[in-house]
Enzyme design. Structure first.
Site, PDB file in Angstrom:
ATOM      1  N   CYS A 260       0.805  -1.231   0.000  1.00  0.00           N
ATOM      2  CA  CYS A 260       0.000   0.000   0.000  1.00  0.00           C
ATOM      3  C   CYS A 260       0.834   1.276   0.000  1.00  0.00           C
ATOM      4  O   CYS A 260       0.763   2.065  -0.935  1.00  0.00           O
ATOM      5  CB  CYS A 260      -0.929   0.001   1.222  1.00  0.00           C
ATOM      6  SG  CYS A 260      -2.277  -1.200   1.128  1.00  0.00           S
ATOM      7  N   ILE A 261       1.600   1.494   1.052  1.00  0.00           N
ATOM      8  CA  ILE A 261       2.238   2.797   1.258  1.00  0.00           C
ATOM      9  C   ILE A 261       3.187   3.190   0.132  1.00  0.00           C
ATOM     10  O   ILE A 261       3.205   4.348  -0.292  1.00  0.00           O
ATOM     11  CB  ILE A 261       2.950   2.827   2.626  1.00  0.00           C
ATOM     12  CG1 ILE A 261       1.910   2.630   3.734  1.00  0.00           C
ATOM     13  CG2 ILE A 261       3.662   4.163   2.833  1.00  0.00           C
ATOM     14  CD1 ILE A 261       2.500   2.540   5.122  1.00  0.00           C
TER      15      ILE A 261
END
Length: 450
Positions: free
Chosen positions: A284-285
């Site tokens: 995600c990040i």
């Protein structure tokens, strides 16, 4: 809810689907049996939904059919039970969608080498779904993507069948919020955001998720739900970049950034603690902010703040290598020709996931500078090239001899199983990228912290 009210809200087709969902008889397909899809499939099957998982990885499908668990966040006994009861099966064949009432898309959304969104998995799956789309079917997308994907990419492909959204079929976006290794927040008790293309789509999708998730949060559109997801992880990426930049400054000023953060964290308001590291990793990040910056260009908007955060985080593996160089210099050794042992390559502690792990980039940089790079990670026995990483290696057995033979030991991931006191005692030099050695008293002169 009375049958008359259901029919009034959803129409006859929608009311039949809602009835199946509330009775847990709606046959549910989960496309993609990875970190998101398998836990979701298990939760649905546990409450009685007949679930079929679709995955193009035949080995993964076979393991699931045999009740062999490969996702740490899923309990072995839960998977075995739903398989033995006939509530779950896996396949590589999309034709099963013809019999399904609900289809949930949980496929990867990586970046290209130029940091542009790669939604080819979503597009390919949607093409397959369109072949078997029928009246009374709910389609939900959980894969993280840029705002507009559901309505701009998926909806047109499905409407080419001649079926009408909100009347014949129902379409929604509900972003996954999986945090691998988190024992407190799981699929069941993590709040679920849902956005539907029409009010009917939203209502039916909300009903579906409410059967297995404690709190569902309806929003007004798929785009709101899509933006919510990328904002959540962009928020984290920006704050991690801020503390990483602080670490760089503290290094110049000979100030212990970890002590600064611990002191700041004592304030009971106005601050949320983030910690520096060798970069950002995971599914995600490192990815989501770039989806947002890419989409922003369509509106002639330059996300300078977000892109700057990305630049800072991308530079952190290089800073870690600089720390290795300093550690070697302290022993009058050169980087070129040295032997470096990496302890932990997963992107976070106590998990078996190397996706976008910054440690792989550190290994590449070291290798490119003539270093013999070896690693040990009890969760990652083998590293294969994937995504943008070219690293291929096997985990070494962690022995006293191995620790002593390395010119420098890099703590890349702070796994709980590592004996840091023992590691410091035997290693000639340590670069600690996670502050894992904070409680070690003896040998601190050998430790170079990020």
């Amino acid at each position: 809810m009375s049958l008359a009210k259901v029919v009034n809200e959803h129409g006859v087709i929608g009311s039949v689907l809602v009835d199946k969902i509330e009775k847990h008889s709606a046959k549910t397909a989960v496309v993609g049996l990875g970190y998101v899809g398998l836990p979701l499939a298990v939760e649905k099957a546990k409450v009685g939904f007949p679930v079929v998982g679709i995955d193009q990885n035949s080995r993964r499908a076979a393991m699931a059919n045999n009740g062999e668990n490969y996702i740490k966040d899923v309990k072995d006994e839960d998977l075995r039970e739903i398989v033995s009861k006939g509530k779950f099966k896996a396949t590589t064949n999309f034709s099963v969608l013809a019999e399904c009432d609900v289809v949930v898309i949980c496929v990867p959304t990586p970046l290209t080498i130029t940091k542009d969104p790669d939604i080819s998995y979503i597009e390919n799956v949607t093409d397959e779904i369109a072949k078997y789309l029928h009246r009374g079917q709910l389609i939900t997308l959980e894969s993280t993507t840029y705002p507009g994907t559901t309505e701009e990419i998926i909806l047109p492909k499905l409407e080419k069948t001649g079926l009408v959204v909100g009347q014949d079929f129902f379409l929604a976006f509900s972003p996954e919020r999986v945090d691998p290794g988190n024992m407190r927040y799981t699929t069941k008790n993590t709040n679920k955001v849902v956005g539907g293309v029409t009010p009917q789509c939203l209502s039916i999708a909300t009903t579906f998720y409410q059967q297995t998730i404690l709190h569902v949060v309806p929003v007004s559109s798929p785009a709101i739900a899509e933006m919510t997801k990328v904002f959540e992880n962009t928020y984290r990426a920006v704050n991690i970049a801020l503390v990483n930049e602080l670490a760089l400054l503290c290094d110049r000023m000979n100030i212990d950034v970890w002590e600064v953060i611990d002191a700041a964290a004592t304030k009971p308001f106005g601050i949320q603690t983030f910690y520096p590291g060798p970069g950002v990793g995971g599914h995600c990040i490192p990815i989501d902010p770039f989806y947002l910056t890419w989409k922003a260009r369509e509106f002639e908007f330059h996300t300078r703040f977000i892109e700057l955060a990305g630049e800072v985080n991308i530079q952190m593996p290089y800073f870690a290598v600089e720390k290795v160089t300093r550690a070697l210099n302290a022993h009058k050794k050169a980087l070129n020709g040295s032997r470096i042992l990496i302890l932990g390559v997963a992107y976070k502690k106590d998990i078996d996931d190397v996706r976008e792990s910054p440690i792989l980039r550190i290994m590449e940089i070291l290798r490119d500078n003539g270093v013999e790079v070896i690693y040990h990670d009890p969760y990652i026995p083998v590293i294969e090239p994937h995504g943008g990483s070219s690293v291929r290696s096997e985990s070494c057995q962690l022995t006293d001899e191995l620790l002593k033979s390395a010119d420098c030991v890099v703590i890349g991931t702070n796994h709980s199983c590592f004996d840091y006191k023992h590691i410091v005692a035997l290693s000639p030099a340590i670069v600690d990228t996670r502050n894992a050695t904070r409680l070690v008293e003896e040998g601190r002169e050998k430790i170079f912290k990020l």
